[in-house]
Design a protein around this motif. Structure first.
Motif, mmCIF file in Angstrom:
data_model
loop_
_atom_site.group_PDB
_atom_site.id
_atom_site.type_symbol
_atom_site.label_atom_id
_atom_site.label_comp_id
_atom_site.label_asym_id
_atom_site.label_seq_id
_atom_site.Cartn_x
_atom_site.Cartn_y
_atom_site.Cartn_z
ATOM 1 N N ARG A 172 -50.030 -108.822 37.309
ATOM 2 C CA ARG A 172 -50.933 -107.681 37.093
ATOM 3 C C ARG A 172 -52.146 -107.768 38.023
ATOM 4 N N VAL A 173 -52.701 -108.942 38.176
ATOM 5 C CA VAL A 173 -53.887 -109.120 39.016
ATOM 6 C C VAL A 173 -53.540 -108.919 40.490
ATOM 7 N N LEU A 174 -52.432 -109.478 40.930
ATOM 8 C CA LEU A 174 -52.039 -109.314 42.328
ATOM 9 C C LEU A 174 -51.669 -107.867 42.626
ATOM 10 N N ARG A 175 -51.119 -107.172 41.620
ATOM 11 C CA ARG A 175 -50.791 -105.751 41.813
ATOM 12 C C ARG A 175 -52.071 -104.935 42.057
ATOM 13 N N ALA A 176 -53.128 -105.252 41.313
ATOM 14 C CA ALA A 176 -54.406 -104.567 41.532
ATOM 15 C C ALA A 176 -54.990 -104.929 42.894
ATOM 16 N N THR A 177 -54.851 -106.184 43.278
ATOM 17 C CA THR A 177 -55.360 -106.629 44.580
ATOM 18 C C THR A 177 -54.622 -105.927 45.714
ATOM 19 N N ALA A 178 -53.329 -105.711 45.534
ATOM 20 C CA ALA A 178 -52.513 -105.082 46.576
ATOM 21 C C ALA A 178 -52.912 -103.639 46.837
ATOM 22 N N GLN A 179 -53.682 -103.026 45.941
ATOM 23 C CA GLN A 179 -54.131 -101.651 46.125
ATOM 24 C C GLN A 179 -55.341 -101.540 47.042
ATOM 25 N N ARG A 180 -55.933 -102.667 47.402
ATOM 26 C CA ARG A 180 -57.140 -102.624 48.237
ATOM 27 C C ARG A 180 -56.829 -102.028 49.609
ATOM 28 N N ALA A 181 -57.744 -101.222 50.086
ATOM 29 C CA ALA A 181 -57.549 -100.566 51.383
ATOM 30 C C ALA A 181 -57.795 -101.508 52.551
ATOM 31 N N ASP A 182 -58.455 -102.645 52.274
ATOM 32 C CA ASP A 182 -58.808 -103.551 53.371
ATOM 33 C C ASP A 182 -57.881 -104.761 53.449
ATOM 34 N N LEU A 183 -56.673 -104.649 52.898
ATOM 35 C CA LEU A 183 -55.728 -105.758 52.991
ATOM 36 C C LEU A 183 -55.320 -105.985 54.444
ATOM 37 N N PRO A 184 -55.325 -107.221 54.914
ATOM 38 C CA PRO A 184 -54.767 -107.483 56.241
ATOM 39 C C PRO A 184 -53.251 -107.299 56.210
ATOM 40 N N HIS A 185 -52.673 -107.141 57.374
ATOM 41 C CA HIS A 185 -51.252 -106.799 57.454
ATOM 42 C C HIS A 185 -50.380 -107.843 56.765
ATOM 43 N N HIS A 186 -50.675 -109.126 56.934
ATOM 44 C CA HIS A 186 -49.783 -110.148 56.374
ATOM 45 C C HIS A 186 -49.789 -110.114 54.846
ATOM 46 N N LEU A 187 -50.935 -109.747 54.236
ATOM 47 C CA LEU A 187 -50.985 -109.656 52.776
ATOM 48 C C LEU A 187 -50.320 -108.376 52.268
ATOM 49 N N GLU A 188 -50.319 -107.329 53.084
ATOM 50 C CA GLU A 188 -49.628 -106.096 52.691
ATOM 51 C C GLU A 188 -48.145 -106.350 52.430
ATOM 52 N N SER A 189 -47.565 -107.268 53.184
ATOM 53 C CA SER A 189 -46.147 -107.579 52.988
ATOM 54 C C SER A 189 -45.936 -108.757 52.032
ATOM 55 N N LEU A 190 -46.916 -109.686 51.976
ATOM 56 C CA LEU A 190 -46.735 -110.905 51.182
ATOM 57 C C LEU A 190 -46.967 -110.673 49.691
ATOM 58 N N LEU A 191 -48.034 -109.935 49.335
ATOM 59 C CA LEU A 191 -48.339 -109.738 47.915
ATOM 60 C C LEU A 191 -47.195 -109.065 47.152
ATOM 61 N N PRO A 192 -46.582 -108.009 47.675
ATOM 62 C CA PRO A 192 -45.452 -107.418 46.935
ATOM 63 C C PRO A 192 -44.307 -108.396 46.697
ATOM 64 N N ARG A 193 -44.063 -109.308 47.626
ATOM 65 C CA ARG A 193 -43.002 -110.304 47.420
ATOM 66 C C ARG A 193 -43.358 -111.230 46.268
ATOM 67 N N TRP A 194 -44.609 -111.690 46.230
ATOM 68 C CA TRP A 194 -45.038 -112.554 45.124
ATOM 69 C C TRP A 194 -44.939 -111.800 43.796
ATOM 70 N N ILE A 195 -45.367 -110.540 43.786
ATOM 71 C CA ILE A 195 -45.358 -109.744 42.550
ATOM 72 C C ILE A 195 -43.926 -109.559 42.048
ATOM 73 N N GLU A 196 -43.006 -109.288 42.951
ATOM 74 C CA GLU A 196 -41.609 -109.105 42.554
ATOM 75 C C GLU A 196 -41.060 -110.354 41.873
ATOM 76 N N ILE A 197 -41.379 -111.509 42.426
ATOM 77 C CA ILE A 197 -40.904 -112.766 41.825
ATOM 78 C C ILE A 197 -41.584 -113.007 40.483
ATOM 79 N N LEU A 198 -42.883 -112.770 40.409
ATOM 80 C CA LEU A 198 -43.607 -112.962 39.149
ATOM 81 C C LEU A 198 -43.061 -112.054 38.059
ATOM 82 N N ASP A 199 -42.703 -110.816 38.417
ATOM 83 C CA ASP A 199 -42.169 -109.884 37.427
ATOM 84 C C ASP A 199 -40.887 -110.418 36.797
#
Length: 327
Positions: free
Chosen positions: A216-243
């Protein structure tokens, strides 16, 4: 008020007396409680001086400081003797702590006061790791007393969170990290560079077993407009596994389960620099740490578990990891 560096050092010195204990009542403490109390009170007096380089090296203070460092070295050596026959991870931590404290004592005796001071404060990371290894973390009253004597708010959030880990205040540490992840004044790139995502996940998953909250926390973080490119792709992968772990109980501490998690992480990862597997590695490290603490397992299985831990931690789980493949 004690300054933050003094608090960090004081907590480290007192916590090494408890590192490696799952339950205080189950441990036979070698030193009398009265002596431990005296050491603690002396440290509270000693370490505020350590944040003042001139005062720490002052001729008028040297005899007193050297005596206190001698006490610390004696106490850490006592802990090392106690853990020698215990599970190898905690035995390693106590050896490292003894090495650091003795180095501080010896450097001070040689007149290298700055190095002695840095080694003394740096020794506490053994205790940070110790507390990050335990599934259920108890509060520690001595550390809480020290935290109450310092102004924590001026510290950067990541440092404040780690101080709470030291004091076994895991819910408070998690809350601080979570606020930092969505703070518009702290860029996600800074958060990631400091290792805060990694350290947060180590506590949220390995200690607190809260994958749903972390997702839940990483999902909210992933909505930030200032995410660097590597986190734009990395956070969704972590969230998918956590789910996928959302409704799971605490992971089963079996070698079969650890092998399965490793195989799954290998499939997720595209190479040695790919951090997509971090969530699975952290969960697996918890499984393996619990496995090796059970001395009923045979030597070959324990050896494999330590090797798998070493592989995981060689990939970089941060300050909460002393590589264990050699164990």
């Amino acid at each position: 008020m004690m300054r933050p560096a003094a608090v960090i050092g004081a907590i480290g010195v007192t916590l090494f007396l408890s590192c490696g204990r799952g339950d205080q009542e189950e441990v036979e403490v070698e030193q009398p409680h009265q002596t431990m109390g005296e050491i603690f009170e002396n440290i509270v007096v000693l370490l505020p001086a350590s944040v003042d380089p001139e005062g720490f090296a002052s001729p008028g203070s040297r005899a007193s400081i050297q005596a206190r460092l001698d006490l610390l070295a004696d106490a850490s050596d006592s802990l090392q003797r106690h853990t020698r026959a215990k599970e190898a991870t905690f035995a390693q931590l106590s050896r490292t702590l003894t090495r650091d404290v003795e180095a501080s004592r010896d450097r001070y005796a040689l007149g290298d006061y700055e190095d002695a001071r840095e080694r003394l404060v740096g020794s506490i990371w053994n205790c940070v790791e110790c507390h990050s290894l335990q599934r259920s973390a108890r509060r520690f009253s001595m550390a809480e007393r020290l935290l109450e004597s310092v102004e924590l708010e001026p510290l950067p959030p990541h440092e404040r969170a780690l101080l709470h880990v030291l004091a076994r205040r895991m819910p408070e540490a998690i809350t601080i990290w979570e606020a930092m992840f969505v703070d518009p004044d702290v860029s996600p790139a800074q958060v990631d560079a400091a290792g805060a995502f990694r350290d947060y996940l180590a506590i949220a998953l390995r200690v607190e077993n809260q994958p749903e909250r972390a997702a839940r926390v990483l999902r909210a973080t992933a909505q930030r407009a200032d995410l660097p490119h590597h986190l734009e792709s990395l956070l969704p992968r972590w969230i998918e596994i956590l789910d996928e772990f959302e409704n799971d109980e605490a992971p089963t501490a079996s070698l079969e389960h650890a092998r399965a998690l490793k195989e799954r992480a290998d499939r997720v990862s595209t190479g040695p620099e790919d951090r997509s597997r971090l969530v699975l590695d952290i969960i697996n490290s918890g499984v393996l740490l619990e496995f090796v603490q059970d001395d009923k397992h045979n030597a070959a299985d324990r050896a494999e578990a330590y090797f798998l831990l070493g592989q995981i931690e060689a990939r970089g789980l941060g300050p909460f990891s002393a590589p264990k493949s050699e164990l």
